[in-house]
Enzyme design. Sequence first.
Site, PDB file in Angstrom:
ATOM      1  N   HIS A 127       1.054  -1.268  -0.136  1.00 47.44           N
ATOM      2  CA  HIS A 127       0.084   0.074   0.077  1.00 47.44           C
ATOM      3  C   HIS A 127       0.942   1.412  -0.064  1.00 47.44           C
ATOM      4  O   HIS A 127       0.513   2.489   0.656  1.00 47.44           O
ATOM      5  CB  HIS A 127      -0.886   0.200   1.406  1.00 47.44           C
ATOM      6  CG  HIS A 127      -1.996  -1.021   1.190  1.00 47.44           C
ATOM      7  ND1 HIS A 127      -2.428  -1.519   0.012  1.00 47.44           N
ATOM      8  CD2 HIS A 127      -2.892  -1.742   1.853  1.00 47.44           C
ATOM      9  CE1 HIS A 127      -3.282  -2.446   0.069  1.00 47.44           C
ATOM     10  NE2 HIS A 127      -3.536  -2.515   1.300  1.00 47.44           N
ATOM     11  N   HIS A 162      -9.991   2.041  -0.233  1.00 46.64           N
ATOM     12  CA  HIS A 162      -9.769   0.935   0.638  1.00 46.64           C
ATOM     13  C   HIS A 162     -11.112   0.954   1.721  1.00 46.64           C
ATOM     14  O   HIS A 162     -10.925   0.873   2.905  1.00 46.64           O
ATOM     15  CB  HIS A 162      -8.485   0.935   1.276  1.00 46.64           C
ATOM     16  CG  HIS A 162      -8.230  -0.556   1.851  1.00 46.64           C
ATOM     17  ND1 HIS A 162      -8.698  -1.210   2.796  1.00 46.64           N
ATOM     18  CD2 HIS A 162      -6.828  -1.386   1.554  1.00 46.64           C
ATOM     19  CE1 HIS A 162      -8.219  -2.240   2.717  1.00 46.64           C
ATOM     20  NE2 HIS A 162      -7.136  -2.462   2.136  1.00 46.64           N
ATOM     21  N   GLU A 222     -11.684  -3.552  -3.715  1.00 40.96           N
ATOM     22  CA  GLU A 222     -10.195  -2.667  -3.986  1.00 40.96           C
ATOM     23  C   GLU A 222     -10.025  -2.725  -5.476  1.00 40.96           C
ATOM     24  O   GLU A 222      -9.430  -3.492  -5.919  1.00 40.96           O
ATOM     25  CB  GLU A 222      -9.142  -3.115  -3.285  1.00 40.96           C
ATOM     26  CG  GLU A 222      -9.385  -2.923  -1.661  1.00 40.96           C
ATOM     27  CD  GLU A 222      -8.256  -3.735  -0.945  1.00 40.96           C
ATOM     28  OE1 GLU A 222      -7.216  -3.605  -1.136  1.00 40.96           O
ATOM     29  OE2 GLU A 222      -8.708  -4.659  -0.125  1.00 40.96           O
TER      30      GLU A 222
HETATM   31  C1  BGC Z   1      -4.562  -6.272   1.910  1.00 41.89           C
HETATM   32  C2  BGC Z   1      -4.878  -7.085   3.253  1.00 41.89           C
HETATM   33  C3  BGC Z   1      -4.289  -6.075   4.298  1.00 41.89           C
HETATM   34  C4  BGC Z   1      -5.486  -5.157   4.198  1.00 41.89           C
HETATM   35  C5  BGC Z   1      -4.944  -3.802   4.905  1.00 41.89           C
HETATM   36  C6  BGC Z   1      -5.581  -5.327   1.766  1.00 41.89           C
HETATM   37  O1  BGC Z   1      -5.668  -4.608   0.615  1.00 41.89           O
HETATM   38  O2  BGC Z   1      -4.873  -7.275   0.793  1.00 41.89           O
HETATM   39  O3  BGC Z   1      -3.830  -8.398   3.162  1.00 41.89           O
HETATM   40  O4  BGC Z   1      -4.403  -6.717   5.453  1.00 41.89           O
HETATM   41  O5  BGC Z   1      -5.679  -4.505   2.661  1.00 41.89           O
HETATM   42  O6  BGC Z   1      -3.764  -3.265   4.868  1.00 41.89           O
END
Ligand code: BGC
Length: 337
Positions: free
Chosen positions: A100, A170, A301
Amino acid sequence: MIRVIEKLEDGIDIISMKNDDLEVVVSNFGCTIIKVLMKDKNGNIDDVVLGYDDFQSYQTLDAYLGALVGRIANRIGKGKFSLNGEEYTLAINNGPNHLHGGIKGFSYQVFDYEIKDERTIEFHYLSKDGEEGYPGNLDLKVIYELKGDTVCVRYLATTDKDTIINITNHSYFNLSGKKENIYHHLLEVKADRFACVDPDGLPTGEFKAVEGTPFDFNTPAYIGERVDCDDEQLKIGKGFDHPFIFTTDHNQVILTHEKSGRSLIVSTTLPGAQIYTANYLDGRLGKYGHHYDARDAVCIETQNLPDAIHLEENPTTILKKGEVYDEMTSYQFKVIK
Ligand code: BGC
């Protein structure tokens, strides 16, 4: 109508976008969607996304509730990639991988913004060359438009040096207004394949047909009937935390909560989405004094393939100097009688 409802420190504002159908509360901190207030079939209003009452939690915690994620959403294997013969090293912040956008990705940055008209906000952020290890000055514009019962999000970006980009939002959706978990939410995903992941959540490069597996949501199915199935990939992901590859270019994901009569229709120009059943939430305090646990929400997402820079022959996440990244995802919050 759009109005600034609160001004916090460091140039962070809380802004309400409101019409007869919806009230969407957002911040220029990470373009975060803080609240989505919608009616149910009886006219009762609930907030259908998870978030925090205490703003500091957005700044310090790690689950990306409601946030825009970038420069690269999801994982990059070992946090390394090469582009035009140059090797780049990113922060390792999720097991052995980069997640991320790094330690201080776009989710934690304060965007400039302008209220364009009574339904549109335009956010802007200049991500400097080398920020979080990524090459190129990336100029990102994000447009939030509230049109009736639909929130349209458009992402536009240019760079002065070839780079990589994969932006998503998200939000954690729970159409019951967090009165129950998401087991009784019906999910429909127009996808014929999903990407297998390793125990760290990184795509392995293997794709599986959804047919005959708990990942087949082409016909709507209750999440609760699928998420705990005896399936190797569900065990590895601790539930759904997988990239789905779409077979259509509109209305790819539909989430429905029959009891409240609420439905969410997600439509995107992007080729896939990480469907994540909030597997790693473990009791943190959220809005209205609610505690958030695994399966209390589902994230949709929309994005290019995670780790595309390693997995695709012509990675869809490369943005060349002179090109424009231009993607759109809309979220229709529909009341069904
Ligand atoms: C990921 C997860 C993660 C979450 C929060 C998602 O996009 O695939 O594995 O725990 O985001 O960071």
